[in-house]
Design a protein around this motif. Structure first.
Motif, PDB file in Angstrom:
ATOM      1  N   SER A 158       2.863  69.038  22.279  1.00  0.00           N
ATOM      2  CA  SER A 158       2.998  70.326  21.592  1.00  0.00           C
ATOM      3  C   SER A 158       3.526  71.372  22.535  1.00  0.00           C
ATOM      4  O   SER A 158       3.112  71.473  23.708  1.00  0.00           O
ATOM      5  N   LEU A 159       4.455  72.100  22.346  1.00  0.00           N
ATOM      6  CA  LEU A 159       4.795  73.439  22.890  1.00  0.00           C
ATOM      7  C   LEU A 159       5.073  73.085  24.326  1.00  0.00           C
ATOM      8  O   LEU A 159       4.385  74.256  25.195  1.00  0.00           O
ATOM      9  N   LEU A 160       5.796  72.209  24.560  1.00  0.00           N
ATOM     10  CA  LEU A 160       5.984  71.812  26.014  1.00  0.00           C
ATOM     11  C   LEU A 160       7.013  73.088  26.623  1.00  0.00           C
ATOM     12  O   LEU A 160       8.149  73.324  26.138  1.00  0.00           O
ATOM     13  N   THR A 161       6.865  73.660  27.800  1.00  0.00           N
ATOM     14  CA  THR A 161       7.693  74.573  28.471  1.00  0.00           C
ATOM     15  C   THR A 161       7.602  74.421  29.779  1.00  0.00           C
ATOM     16  O   THR A 161       6.800  73.843  30.483  1.00  0.00           O
ATOM     17  N   VAL A 162       8.963  75.047  30.629  1.00  0.00           N
ATOM     18  CA  VAL A 162       8.951  74.792  31.908  1.00  0.00           C
ATOM     19  C   VAL A 162       8.370  76.313  32.407  1.00  0.00           C
ATOM     20  O   VAL A 162       9.079  77.250  31.912  1.00  0.00           O
ATOM     21  N   VAL A 163       7.642  76.415  33.484  1.00  0.00           N
ATOM     22  CA  VAL A 163       7.205  77.532  34.025  1.00  0.00           C
ATOM     23  C   VAL A 163       7.783  77.819  35.482  1.00  0.00           C
ATOM     24  O   VAL A 163       7.890  79.092  35.694  1.00  0.00           O
ATOM     25  N   CYS A 164       8.224  77.090  36.123  1.00  0.00           N
ATOM     26  CA  CYS A 164       8.921  77.197  37.512  1.00  0.00           C
ATOM     27  C   CYS A 164       9.713  76.051  37.930  1.00  0.00           C
ATOM     28  O   CYS A 164       9.349  74.755  37.618  1.00  0.00           O
ATOM     29  N   SER A 165      10.588  76.025  38.995  1.00  0.00           N
ATOM     30  CA  SER A 165      11.429  74.991  39.625  1.00  0.00           C
ATOM     31  C   SER A 165      11.500  75.489  41.103  1.00  0.00           C
ATOM     32  O   SER A 165      11.576  76.410  41.470  1.00  0.00           O
ATOM     33  N   PHE A 166      11.099  74.324  41.960  1.00  0.00           N
ATOM     34  CA  PHE A 166      11.201  74.175  43.136  1.00  0.00           C
ATOM     35  C   PHE A 166      11.490  73.171  44.261  1.00  0.00           C
ATOM     36  O   PHE A 166      10.869  72.276  43.704  1.00  0.00           O
ATOM     37  N   ASP A 167      12.611  73.159  44.828  1.00  0.00           N
ATOM     38  CA  ASP A 167      13.048  71.825  45.445  1.00  0.00           C
ATOM     39  C   ASP A 167      13.094  70.528  44.499  1.00  0.00           C
ATOM     40  O   ASP A 167      12.600  69.669  45.106  1.00  0.00           O
ATOM     41  N   GLY A 168      13.335  70.920  43.389  1.00  0.00           N
ATOM     42  CA  GLY A 168      13.774  69.591  42.569  1.00  0.00           C
ATOM     43  C   GLY A 168      12.578  69.123  41.638  1.00  0.00           C
ATOM     44  O   GLY A 168      12.648  68.209  40.968  1.00  0.00           O
ATOM     45  N   ASN A 217       5.158  85.087  33.330  1.00  0.00           N
ATOM     46  CA  ASN A 217       6.440  85.417  34.281  1.00  0.00           C
ATOM     47  C   ASN A 217       5.747  85.713  35.780  1.00  0.00           C
ATOM     48  O   ASN A 217       5.194  86.449  35.948  1.00  0.00           O
ATOM     49  N   HIS A 218       6.083  84.685  36.524  1.00  0.00           N
ATOM     50  CA  HIS A 218       5.819  84.736  38.106  1.00  0.00           C
ATOM     51  C   HIS A 218       6.925  84.119  38.854  1.00  0.00           C
ATOM     52  O   HIS A 218       7.938  83.515  38.454  1.00  0.00           O
ATOM     53  N   VAL A 219       6.884  84.550  40.117  1.00  0.00           N
ATOM     54  CA  VAL A 219       7.836  84.001  41.031  1.00  0.00           C
ATOM     55  C   VAL A 219       7.208  83.816  42.395  1.00  0.00           C
ATOM     56  O   VAL A 219       6.617  84.332  42.760  1.00  0.00           O
ATOM     57  N   PHE A 220       7.708  82.816  43.097  1.00  0.00           N
ATOM     58  CA  PHE A 220       7.423  82.563  44.438  1.00  0.00           C
ATOM     59  C   PHE A 220       8.643  82.912  45.456  1.00  0.00           C
ATOM     60  O   PHE A 220       9.531  82.534  45.200  1.00  0.00           O
ATOM     61  N   VAL A 221       8.027  83.698  46.477  1.00  0.00           N
ATOM     62  CA  VAL A 221       9.117  84.443  47.416  1.00  0.00           C
ATOM     63  C   VAL A 221       8.517  84.223  48.835  1.00  0.00           C
ATOM     64  O   VAL A 221       7.296  84.936  48.913  1.00  0.00           O
ATOM     65  N   ASN A 222       9.002  83.789  49.702  1.00  0.00           N
ATOM     66  CA  ASN A 222       8.460  83.661  51.105  1.00  0.00           C
ATOM     67  C   ASN A 222       7.209  83.514  51.372  1.00  0.00           C
ATOM     68  O   ASN A 222       6.445  84.239  51.940  1.00  0.00           O
ATOM     69  N   GLY A 223       6.437  82.393  50.562  1.00  0.00           N
ATOM     70  CA  GLY A 223       5.249  82.341  50.930  1.00  0.00           C
ATOM     71  C   GLY A 223       4.168  82.980  50.055  1.00  0.00           C
ATOM     72  O   GLY A 223       3.179  82.765  50.047  1.00  0.00           O
ATOM     73  N   LYS A 224       4.492  83.659  49.234  1.00  0.00           N
ATOM     74  CA  LYS A 224       3.771  84.564  48.271  1.00  0.00           C
ATOM     75  C   LYS A 224       4.176  84.233  46.803  1.00  0.00           C
ATOM     76  O   LYS A 224       5.597  84.329  46.586  1.00  0.00           O
ATOM     77  N   ILE A 225       3.266  84.467  46.119  1.00  0.00           N
ATOM     78  CA  ILE A 225       3.487  84.248  44.550  1.00  0.00           C
ATOM     79  C   ILE A 225       3.093  85.551  43.742  1.00  0.00           C
ATOM     80  O   ILE A 225       2.238  86.394  44.372  1.00  0.00           O
ATOM     81  N   TYR A 226       4.060  86.098  42.610  1.00  0.00           N
ATOM     82  CA  TYR A 226       3.812  87.345  42.079  1.00  0.00           C
ATOM     83  C   TYR A 226       3.817  87.195  40.464  1.00  0.00           C
ATOM     84  O   TYR A 226       4.482  86.362  40.311  1.00  0.00           O
ATOM     85  N   TRP A 227       2.907  88.066  40.028  1.00  0.00           N
ATOM     86  CA  TRP A 227       2.672  88.072  38.446  1.00  0.00           C
ATOM     87  C   TRP A 227       2.704  89.529  38.206  1.00  0.00           C
ATOM     88  O   TRP A 227       2.180  90.399  39.021  1.00  0.00           O
ATOM     89  N   PHE A 228       2.978  89.607  37.019  1.00  0.00           N
ATOM     90  CA  PHE A 228       3.032  91.044  36.343  1.00  0.00           C
ATOM     91  C   PHE A 228       1.536  91.231  35.910  1.00  0.00           C
ATOM     92  O   PHE A 228       0.871  90.501  35.499  1.00  0.00           O
ATOM     93  N   SER A 258      -3.744  81.526  32.567  1.00  0.00           N
ATOM     94  CA  SER A 258      -2.369  81.825  33.299  1.00  0.00           C
ATOM     95  C   SER A 258      -2.462  80.964  34.450  1.00  0.00           C
ATOM     96  O   SER A 258      -3.465  80.656  35.011  1.00  0.00           O
ATOM     97  N   ILE A 259      -1.111  80.461  34.435  1.00  0.00           N
ATOM     98  CA  ILE A 259      -0.955  79.815  35.919  1.00  0.00           C
ATOM     99  C   ILE A 259       0.136  80.475  36.743  1.00  0.00           C
ATOM    100  O   ILE A 259       1.012  81.192  36.299  1.00  0.00           O
ATOM    101  N   GLY A 260       0.274  79.981  37.919  1.00  0.00           N
ATOM    102  CA  GLY A 260       1.396  80.285  38.930  1.00  0.00           C
ATOM    103  C   GLY A 260       1.314  79.192  39.959  1.00  0.00           C
ATOM    104  O   GLY A 260       0.520  78.471  40.267  1.00  0.00           O
ATOM    105  N   VAL A 261       2.469  79.032  40.594  1.00  0.00           N
ATOM    106  CA  VAL A 261       2.806  77.943  41.482  1.00  0.00           C
ATOM    107  C   VAL A 261       3.379  78.438  42.727  1.00  0.00           C
ATOM    108  O   VAL A 261       4.317  78.828  42.939  1.00  0.00           O
ATOM    109  N   ALA A 262       2.627  78.244  44.017  1.00  0.00           N
ATOM    110  CA  ALA A 262       2.776  78.462  45.319  1.00  0.00           C
ATOM    111  C   ALA A 262       3.425  77.216  45.977  1.00  0.00           C
ATOM    112  O   ALA A 262       2.767  76.150  45.764  1.00  0.00           O
ATOM    113  N   PHE A 263       4.599  77.063  46.915  1.00  0.00           N
ATOM    114  CA  PHE A 263       4.827  76.169  47.607  1.00  0.00           C
ATOM    115  C   PHE A 263       4.694  76.322  49.050  1.00  0.00           C
ATOM    116  O   PHE A 263       5.002  77.322  49.412  1.00  0.00           O
TER     117      PHE A 263
END
Length: 399
Positions: free
Chosen positions: A105-115, A232-243, A164-169
């Motif tokens: 149910s209600l499957l969605t994509v929240v981030c993409s990184f290196d495939g 809404n979150h984004v991973f940039v240069n080793g850090k992850i950011y959320w509103f 809420s989640i966020g992914v760091a790489f």
């Protein structure tokens, strides 16, 4: 004539044999082959299978593939998860189905990184004899859409409200951590204890394959008003950011929450008041803020130049090519451009030259809560650098 032909064939085969046994040369050639074809090449011989399956080759293939990134677009649909690859010219080059995601149910994509993609959905539960969605939990999957493999993460701690989640790489290739914010649901907590004090964060590490609770957090990422899941979150240069939601309106960002791979948290002020249609993106390796002001029909793009002493710079302010009654539903950056999805259109914007390009993605007829991400094909394992046997292919019992 036959003798000459046989001699040519023998010489050609002999030369290829020499090339094939120069490991670096063969790896360099195969690293440029599309992943789908590489999966076929693994059946050519044991030598090729060992090479293509090696972590060293997977890393080399990724470095080459990163130079040719595209967009992956997911127009959320109820019954089937279908992804579209869009190239630099705005053309749909491929569509990908996820057959192992049936009945979710209600499957969605929240981030993409290196495939790798992180996908989430609400699990099912039985309530008063009826099967309903459990909105106090999310199932989290790491998927590789090209290799058709996925990893369902272990369930996190019980929560009294939507997590809420966020992914760091990183820091190594194919390592990641997933931050999950939840409202602790424990009998030991006093009834009078405030909801804020019950908010905690736990982290899943691909290195251990398990969750670890890191404790209470003063801030909770705001949920996106444009998607039924995630934030809404984004991973940039080793850090992850959320509103973080503003105190006045839970639908409008008031500041930014930052966490690094070492699991330390900070907050960052926004450069000015923003709107509901605001997004955090990775533009040219910098955390950037995209804010669309519907009434004025303009977009402001801010860049955080110094991460140690946060300083915002206004990169550009431009008029949007659509009316203020057409909402921006998603925005993502790839290198030095920004992909906008509105209620009825798709645009790529070049902030450096102020150029808008409208894309013809009319073949994506149905869309609801659409998202898009920068994407590069890879052979990376969904389980990080753990035992790849943890991954599984289409299996309705697990997925």
């Amino acid at each position: 004539m036959d003798e000459t032909t046989d001699e040519c064939v023998y010489q050609t085969t002999d030369k290829w044999y020499d090339i094939e046994h120069v490991e670096n040369v063969l790896a360099n050639i195969l690293s440029r082959v599309p992943v789908k074809s590489l999966l076929v090449c693994k059946s050519v011989c044991k030598r090729w299978r060992r090479l293509i399956s090696s972590q060293a080759f997977i890393d080399v293939q990724l470095l080459w593939s990163q130079k040719n990134s595209v967009y992956i677009v997911y127009p959320y649909m109820d019954m089937m998860m279908k992804l579209y690859l869009v190239n630099n010219s705005g053309e749909i080059t491929k569509s990908i189905n996820f057959p192992y995601c049936d009945n979710l149910s209600l499957l969605t994509v929240v981030c993409s990184f290196d495939g790798l993609l992180c996908c989430i959905n609400y699990p099912w539960k039985v309530d008063s004899g009826m099967v309903v969605e459990d909105v106090t939990d999310v199932e989290i999957r790491i998927c590789n859409p090209v290799t058709k493999k996925a990893l369902l993460l272990p369930r996190g701690s019980p929560s009294k409200e939507k997590p809420s989640i966020g992914v760091a790489f990183g820091p190594k290739i194919n390592e990641y951590k997933i931050f999950r914010f939840f409202n602790a649901k424990r009998i030991s907590l006093a009834k009078h204890q405030s909801r804020v004090n019950r908010r905690q964060c736990e982290v899943y590490s691909s290195s251990t394959g398990s969750w670890s609770v890191i404790g209470r957090v003063p801030y909770y990422p705001m949920h996106s008003s444009h998607s039924p899941l995630g934030s809404n979150h984004v991973f940039v240069n080793g850090k992850i950011y959320w509103f973080i939601a503003s105190n006045e309106d839970p639908l409008i960002p008031g500041s930014i929450l930052m966490a690094d791979i070492e699991e330390t948290f900070e907050t960052i002020n926004l450069p000015k008041e923003v709107t509901e249609h605001s997004y955090l993106v990775n533009l040219e390796g910098h955390l950037s803020l995209v804010a669309v002001y519907d009434e004025d029909e303009i977009v402001n793009i801010w860049i955080l130049k110094d991460r140690n002493e946060p300083k915002w710079e206004l990169k550009c302010s431009d008029h949007i090519p659509f009316s203020n009654d057409e909402c921006v539903e998603f925005a993502v950056a790839r290198e030095n451009e920004i992909f906008f999805i509105t209620s009825n259109h798709h645009y790529i914007y070049d902030p450096e030259h102020g150029f808008w390009q409208e894309l013809d993605l009319s073949s994506i007829s149905e869309k609801k809560f659409p998202v898009a991400f920068a994407y590069t094909e890879s052979l990376l394992s969904c389980g990080g650098r753990m035992d790849p046997r943890m991954e599984y292919i289409s299996d309705k019992r697990s997925i």
